[in-house]
Each structure stands twice: as structure tokens, then as C-alpha cells.
Design a protein around this motif. Structure first.
Motif, PDB file in Angstrom:
ATOM      1  N   VAL A 532       0.872  -1.174   0.000  1.00  0.00           N
ATOM      2  CA  VAL A 532       0.000   0.000   0.000  1.00  0.00           C
ATOM      3  C   VAL A 532       0.906   1.220   0.000  1.00  0.00           C
ATOM      4  CG1 VAL A 532      -1.834   1.241   1.194  1.00  0.00           C
ATOM      5  CG2 VAL A 532      -1.752  -1.266   1.306  1.00  0.00           C
ATOM      6  N   PHE A 533       0.717   2.150  -0.941  1.00  0.00           N
ATOM      7  CA  PHE A 533       1.658   3.253  -1.074  1.00  0.00           C
ATOM      8  C   PHE A 533       0.942   4.584  -1.240  1.00  0.00           C
ATOM      9  CE2 PHE A 533       0.777   1.827  -5.373  1.00  0.00           C
ATOM     10  CZ  PHE A 533       0.603   3.018  -6.070  1.00  0.00           C
ATOM     11  N   GLU A 556      -0.144  13.229  -7.548  1.00  0.00           N
ATOM     12  CA  GLU A 556      -0.231  12.261  -6.466  1.00  0.00           C
ATOM     13  C   GLU A 556      -0.713  10.916  -6.991  1.00  0.00           C
ATOM     14  OE1 GLU A 556      -2.900  13.948  -3.662  1.00  0.00           O
ATOM     15  OE2 GLU A 556      -1.434  15.369  -2.852  1.00  0.00           O
ATOM     16  N   SER A 557      -0.282   9.877  -6.307  1.00  0.00           N
ATOM     17  CA  SER A 557      -0.726   8.530  -6.638  1.00  0.00           C
ATOM     18  C   SER A 557      -0.794   7.709  -5.357  1.00  0.00           C
ATOM     19  CB  SER A 557       0.242   7.876  -7.637  1.00  0.00           C
ATOM     20  OG  SER A 557      -0.171   6.565  -7.968  1.00  0.00           O
ATOM     21  N   THR A 581      -4.646   1.929  -8.619  1.00  0.00           N
ATOM     22  CA  THR A 581      -3.856   3.156  -8.667  1.00  0.00           C
ATOM     23  C   THR A 581      -4.783   4.349  -8.862  1.00  0.00           C
ATOM     24  OG1 THR A 581      -2.053   1.925  -9.740  1.00  0.00           O
ATOM     25  CG2 THR A 581      -1.911   4.326  -9.749  1.00  0.00           C
ATOM     26  N   SER A 582      -4.777   5.247  -7.913  1.00  0.00           N
ATOM     27  CA  SER A 582      -5.522   6.490  -8.027  1.00  0.00           C
ATOM     28  C   SER A 582      -4.514   7.617  -8.247  1.00  0.00           C
ATOM     29  CB  SER A 582      -6.355   6.752  -6.765  1.00  0.00           C
ATOM     30  OG  SER A 582      -7.009   8.012  -6.851  1.00  0.00           O
ATOM     31  N   ALA A 583      -4.392   8.062  -9.500  1.00  0.00           N
ATOM     32  CA  ALA A 583      -3.406   9.083  -9.866  1.00  0.00           C
ATOM     33  C   ALA A 583      -4.131  10.384 -10.198  1.00  0.00           C
ATOM     34  CB  ALA A 583      -2.573   8.623 -11.064  1.00  0.00           C
ATOM     35  N   ARG A 584      -3.722  11.464  -9.546  1.00  0.00           N
ATOM     36  CA  ARG A 584      -4.357  12.768  -9.749  1.00  0.00           C
ATOM     37  C   ARG A 584      -3.263  13.824  -9.920  1.00  0.00           C
ATOM     38  NH1 ARG A 584      -9.600  11.906  -8.923  1.00  0.00           N
ATOM     39  NH2 ARG A 584     -10.095  14.125  -9.120  1.00  0.00           N
ATOM     40  N   PRO A 600      -5.128   3.772 -15.593  1.00  0.00           N
ATOM     41  CA  PRO A 600      -6.347   3.096 -15.128  1.00  0.00           C
ATOM     42  C   PRO A 600      -6.301   2.904 -13.617  1.00  0.00           C
ATOM     43  CG  PRO A 600      -4.829   1.495 -16.041  1.00  0.00           C
ATOM     44  CD  PRO A 600      -4.190   2.843 -16.250  1.00  0.00           C
ATOM     45  N   ARG A 601      -7.467   2.924 -13.000  1.00  0.00           N
ATOM     46  CA  ARG A 601      -7.494   2.663 -11.564  1.00  0.00           C
ATOM     47  C   ARG A 601      -7.242   1.185 -11.270  1.00  0.00           C
ATOM     48  NH1 ARG A 601     -12.102   6.617 -10.895  1.00  0.00           N
ATOM     49  NH2 ARG A 601     -11.174   8.451  -9.887  1.00  0.00           N
TER      50      ARG A 601
END
Length: 695
Positions: A532-533, A556-557, A581-584, A600-601
Motif C-alpha cells: 500500500v503506497f 499524487e498517486s 492506482t488512483s493518480a491525480r 487506469p485505476r
């Protein structure tokens, strides 16, 4: 996607079925320990887990390292018949590849939602702009990926992580193989790999790897031919001192595969239907991609005494590039589009050297490994370049006709010089207490300088950065094979250019906090990991209201990764992975914290191998896999999720001969892999046959 709008790619329906599947494989890992005899099989997995150097620059078991690393060994590269570096991690967590389709002159990765740097044998491969060094998979014995910021050991780098390609080395026993390959899109391959002692000497060993391969691109009228040779020699001067010389030469000649398409006709409907995935918007008779890359270096190891060892890696690299490439730029009519073109004609020369002292000592309760290093990197780029945003007449998007263009004129070409130097000093200590606790800490100081000179206009952009990087980790080793850990890592990435006011940009800085669990019980041939990162990059460039680039953004990711590779029975091996992966990213002053394009998430994959070892089917091996990639976005465009299937079959005709067939995208699924202004179709079905002779 682009720098100055150039076509240079940078920086859940099925999910409900794949996520439980991936989790089940990781969660069921202890059950696989019932296959106690699997450790005696010929397909040994634990060996490569012991030789993981990318994470620490010293050999260490993967499952005892409080840093996130995945490994693809030579056996897997061969069994999946990997043709390019970005194919290697299709069945590993946290890595996205294939999002730009099938590109025949660049390897593309995203790690944890970010770009990455590429290394070979622990030394940086410079991939600046269009000057792309391409490692040949046939010459590799394994590939490792370090996930997250890696500046503590490697200096300037984007925060996603790094790929380290490890070259084949000389062997003490005589061995060799010859490969003959044929396949779709005109694929042909002839490979030779031979190694062993020189003149029956136990002090000197050699290896020679050679390859020729040719294949058409995934677009009409594109192709590439490659010649590759890599000699190496290992000399054991004494029990304390050894030297390995590594050389390589590679030549590529082809027509580049520009996979750029527009949303119109791919993810968007038109009155004329969809654009065929193989449609080529370039000028095949004009475009060309010719490159020659060569490298020569060595690895020196000397045991000073029982405690201290000195290691030095050095490599000189040279790349000669002649690239002309045209591409679709924008829609200009109901069924027409305008095009752009670029030119790069130049060379890169680089020197990289890494010096390390490694100290190892132990007491009754402790073990200590101290690493002290000094490295230096020097890159010089000299070349002509042009970037045109109007090239030729508009082209029909659905039935392109070629030849209506004027070549790039001399007046459009500028002369550029780029000089980059980096010097780094680093210290890392790994402390082990009672065979239970592993404590890792490191610090690094870098000086990085870049001069970017437009010799046509006389304008110079310069960066001069000094940076500290820190890293730490804590792991507990339990008797049952479970190893929970915490880690913290940092990175910095100089931008190498100036603000609109002429000031230097600050380096982009990355920080990652990670918690995880690694599992490798005694008696089970395999491993499982959970991570978890939380990864953040600051000083990201965004667009100001006045239209200038300003350094006031973040990217952020956050995510979760599960991965397992191991034997369920003596005959059945499974490789399973899942990534969330939640990248914003902040795109402009007005558009902040928006979902990052391309990423992709959800991703999930599963590959199964079954080997027959008895009866008439003895020597037969069947493999099959599925790769799921969730939906991605770009502004107001949503790219649907997709699943593709791969398969493999091999048969040992005798102890020396093996026949093999690999199929990617078995059902020839037509899908859009991603969009980031342009859109990209995924790779079509590929069938590769191989016949090998080994001794």
C-alpha cells in the motif's frame, strides 16, 4: 503527453471478477506450501529472488528487502518470447505498458502512475527526447523493477521508479543455444547464445550473444530490422578479484510506427464509422528510423579483506540517430486531419561510473551491511532537430493517400547541444537483529548540471541543482514466512530549463510512504507480496492564467498492489497480480486535483503454466493468461476497460530441441488502449513460433 505539443509520449465490470481472483491467489499462497516437493523441480524460482541488486545495490533476498521490487527472470522471458522491454512486466503489479499500442522504436512504461528511468547493469541508460536506447531482450538474463522514488541510490530520476535490465554474463560451464523464429507481420529471427570457459581455463570465461530479427509494424507500411551482438568476458585474477567486460552493438533500420490517432473515429463515433487500427497517417516513403547504439564497459569486484569489498561499474555508450517522423496532429474537416513532422539527426555520448565499498560484519545477534558509494554520469547530445506543426496537405482520416507534402526544409532545422553531468555520494546501512528485524537507512547528496544550447539562436537554458535524498525502511521476519515492512523513499528530477522570467526551475521532488507484506514460507517455491503506497511529486509544472508554465502543482498517486509467483503443484505454476492506482494531477491554476490521463485505476492479470512430466505428453507445457486494464480518462474522454488473452505451448522434441508457439491477444480484440489528446489502439494479435537447439 507532449513537450511543446510534440508527439513524444512522456511524462468496472470485469474488475469484479478479476479482483477476487487476484486476491484469492495471494490469499491462497499458504495453501501452495502444500506442494513441498515443488522446490525440487527444475524450474527453480527462488534462485532469482536471492540475486536482487536493484533495490539495495547489494545482493539480497527479495522477500527480505523493505523496498518494492519485482523480477522477471530469463526463463520467463524465453517462455513468453518477450520481444521488447515493455512486454516484460505485463504480468506484474504496478506497471502499465502497452498504453501507446505497439511502438517499434521506444519502450513505454508507467510505474505507479508516473514515468520511470531505465538502467542496464545498474548504470543509467540515457533516453533523452527521441534519443532512445533500446535494450534487446534476447541479451538479458533478467529484468527488475524498483517501484517508487529511487534517488537514494541512483540520483536524478522521476518518482515512478526504475527498470534495470541485467545483461547475460559468461558462465563457468559450456552451454549454448540457437533460436529460429517465424511469425505474423513478417517476423523472422535467428539468435545465437554461447558461453563457457576459454581454452578449458577455469580463470577466463566468455559469452557471445548474436541476433538478427525483422518484423513489420502494427501499422500499414511500417517495419524494423535489427542486428545485435554482445560479447563479454569474465576474468578471475584471483579468489579475491574478478573483472567482467561487457560490450554490445545494435543497429535498427526501419519505418517508425506512429500509433497516434484522434478521438474522432476511435472512442468517438463518426458518420464514416471507426478508423481501422492499422491506418497509418505518416508518410511511409519519407519517414525513417535509423539508429546505431554501442556500449563498452566493465564490472570490477575486489575483496579487500574479510569485511570490505570494492566494486566498480563503468560504461561508455554511443547512440547515432537519424529519425524522420510525421504524424496526425488535429482534425481539420469532416473526415480530414492536419499533420505535423519532426526530425532528429544527431548523436549521444555518455560515461557512467559507480564506485562502491561494501562492508559486512556480524556479531552473535546482529548482521550489518554498509554501502558507501560515489557515482558520476556525463551525457552529451549533439544534433539537428526540427518540429513542424504543419506538414503537407490534409490527409483523409479513413482512406489516407500519401505523397502530398514537402520535405522538412533546412531553414526549419536548428542545431542543439545538451550537456549533463551528475555527481552523487551515498551511504546506506542495512542492520539485521536476531534474524527478526531488518532496519534500512540511507542518505545521498547530488550535484546535477545541465546546459541546453540552441546553437542556431545562441540561447542557452541552464540548470544547476544540489539535492539531498533520504530513505528508510523497517521489516520484521517471522518464522512462518510473513515479513511486514514500512519504507520511505525520495526522488528528484531536474527540469533542465528556465521559467518565462529566465530563472531556473526547481527540481521536481517525489516522496513515497509505503507499507507492505511479503510472504515466502520455507518449502514453497514462490512468493507473494502486498503493498500500500502514497506517492507525491511536488514542483510540478502547470499552466498559469496567462498561459505560461509555472511551478505550482502536484501529482499524487495512492494505491494497492498484490503479486504472487509460485507453484501450486509440482506441475502447475501461477503468476497473478492486481493493482489499484488512483493518480491525480494539477493541470493548471484552474484545474487542480483532476484524474491523471492514461492511468487506469484497476489492473489485474493471471498467467498459468502446466508442465506434463509423464507418459506420452512428457515434455509438453501449456500456458495461458488474461490481462485486464480498467477504464482511463483524458479530460472529457473515457476510454473503456478491456481484457486480452495470451497463450503459449512448447514441446521438448528431445533434450536439445524445443518447439514453441506464443500468441498475444489470442482473439484479436480491437480496443483503444488509452487517450491523452491522441488515442492509441492496442496491439493486434501476434503469433510467434520458435525452434531452439540447446547444448
Amino acid at each position: 503527453m507532449s513537450q511543446a505539443f510534440l508527439p513524444y509520449k512522456q511524462p468496472l465490470r470485469l474488475c469484479t471478477r478479476f479482483v477476487p481472483l487476484a486476491v484469492a491467489f495471494v490469499g491462497a499462497a499458504p495453501l501452495a506450501g502444500l506442494a513441498q516437493d515443488s522446490a525440487e523441480t527444475s524450474n527453480e524460482l527462488l534462485a532469482p529472488l536471492v540475486v536482487v541488486e536493484t533495490a539495495l545495490k547489494v545482493e539480497a533476498p527479495l522477500v527480505e528487502t523493505p523496498r518494492p521490487v519485482s523480477v522477471v527472470n530469463q526463463e520467463e522471458l524465453e517462455e513468453r518470447n518477450v520481444q521488447s522491454l515493455d512486454e516484460a512486466f505485463r504480468y506484474r503489479a504496478g506497471v502499465l505498458s502497452g498504453h501507446y499500442g505497439s511502438d517499434n522504436n521506444t519502450d513505454w512504461f508507467k510505474i505507479r502512475g508516473f514515468d520511470q528511468s531505465t538502467y542496464q547493469d545498474g548504470l543509467r541508460i540515457y533516453r533523452e527526447g527521441f534519443y532512445q536506447w533500446l535494450p534487446e531482450p534476447y541479451g538479458l538474463e533478467r529484468v527488475e523493477v524498483f517501484k517508487g522514488p529511487s534517488s537514494i541510490l541512483y540520483g536524478e530520476a522521476p518518482p515512478g521508479g526504475l527498470i534495470n535490465a541485467v545483461s547475460k554474463r559468461p558462465t563457468r560451464e559450456e552451454r549454448g543455444r540457437v533460436d529460429f523464429g517465424i511469425g505474423t507481420r513478417g517476423y523472422h529471427r535467428l539468435g545465437v547464445d554461447t558461453s563457457g570457459p576459454v581454452n578449458e581455463s577455469d580463470k577466463v570465461q566468455y559469452r557471445l550473444v548474436g541476433l538478427y530479427k525483422s518484423r513489420d509494424g502494427d501499422l500499414d507500411y511500417t517495419e524494423n530490422d535489427r542486428y545485435y551482438i554482445a560479447p563479454s568476458i569474465n576474468i578471475d585474477f584471483s579468489a579475491d578479484t574478478s573483472l567482467t567486460l561487457l560490450g554490445s552493438f545494435q543497429r535498427d533500420n526501419g519505418v517508425p510506427t506512429n500509433t497516434f490517432k484522434l478521438p474522432y473515429g476511435t472512442v468517438q463515433d463518426t458518420p464514416f464509422g471507426k478508423v481501422d487500427p492499422q491506418t497509418n497517417y505518416s508518410e511511409p516513403s519519407y519517414d525513417r528510423d535509423q539508429r546505431k547504439q554501442s556500449a563498452l564497459g566493465y564490472e570490477l569486484e575486489h575483496a579487500v579483506n574479510d569485511t570490505w569489498t570494492f566494486e566498480q561499474n563503468l560504461r561508455y555508450s554511443h547512440l547515432d540517430l537519424d529519425l524522420r517522423s510525421s504524424y496526425i496532429l488535429a482534425r481539420s474537416g469532416e473526415r480530414e486531419g492536419s499533420r505535423g513532422a519532426l526530425l532528429r539527426d544527431g548523436t549521444t555520448e555518455s560515461w557512467t561510473v559507480d564506485n562502491r565499498f561494501i562492508g559486512r560484519w556480524a556479531t552473535r545477534r546482529t548482521e550489518n551491511t554498509l554501502l558507501i558509494g560515489l557515482d558520476y554520469q556525463d551525457l552529451q547530445i549533439r544534433g539537428e532537430e526540427a518540429d513542424l506543426f504543419s506538414f503537407g496537405a490534409p490527409i483523409d482520416l479513413f482512406d489516407p493517400q500519401y505523397g502530398n507534402f514537402d520535405p522538412i526544409a533546412d531553414s526549419d532545422i536548428i542545431d542543439r547541444r545538451i550537456d549533463t553531468q551528475q555527481t552523487g555520494i551515498y551511504v546506506q546501512n542495512q542492520f539485521r537483529l536476531d534474524d527478526r528485524w531488518v532496519v534500512l537507512g540511507g542518505v545521498r547528496y547530488d550535484q546535477a548540471k545541465t546546459d541546453n544550447v540552441n546553437r542556431t539562436t545562441g540561447v542557452t537554458q541552464r540548470s544547476d541543482d544540489d539535492e539531498w535524498s533520504f530513505s528508510g525502511g523497517l521489516m520484521y521476519l517471522a518464522d512462518n514466512g510473513l515479513s511486514p515492512y514500512l519504507s520511505y523513499t525520495e526522488s528528484f528530477d531536474p527540469l533542465g530549463r528556465n521559467t518565462s522570467d529566465g530563472d531556473l526551475y526547481e527540481p521536481r521532488e517525489g516522496k513515497q510512504l509505503e507499507a507492505g507484506l511479503k510472504f515466502a514460507p520455507e518449502g514453497w517455491d514462490g512468493y507473494a507480496t502486498l503493498a500500500v503506497f502514497d506517492l507525491e511529486e511536488s514542483n510540478t509544472l502547470i499552466t498559469s492564467p496567462a498561459g505560461f508554465q509555472t511551478q505550482a502543482g502536484t501529482r499524487e498517486s495512492q494505491g494497492v498492489e498484490l503479486e504472487t509467483v509460485g507453484y501450486i503443484t509440482d506441475s502447475l505454476q501461477a503468476t497473478a497480480a492486481y493493482s489499484y492506482t488512483s493518480a491525480r494531477v494539477d493541470q493548471s491554476v484552474d484545474q487542480r486535483d483532476v484524474r491523471a490521463a492514461l492511468i487506469p485505476r484497476h489492473q489485474a492479470s493471471l498467467w498459468l503454466d502446466y508442465s506434463f512430466s509423464q507418459g506420452t505428453l512428457d515434455g509438453l507445457k501449456l500456458g495461458g493468461g488474461a490481462r485486464y486494464v480498467g477504464e482511463s480518462v483524458d479530460t472529457d474522454i473515457t476510454v473503456p476497460d478491456y481484457t486480452v488473452f495470451d497463450a503459449a505451448i512448447s514441446y521438448d522434441l528431445s533434450p536439445q530441441w524445443r518447439a514453441q508457439v506464443n500468441v498475444t491477444n489470442v482473439f484479436d480484440k480491437e480496443y483503444v488502449a488509452s487517450c491523452d489528446y491522441w488515442c492509441y489502439y492496442g496491439e493486434s494479435r501476434g503469433v510467434l513460433g520458435n525452434l531452439s537447439y540447446q547444448w
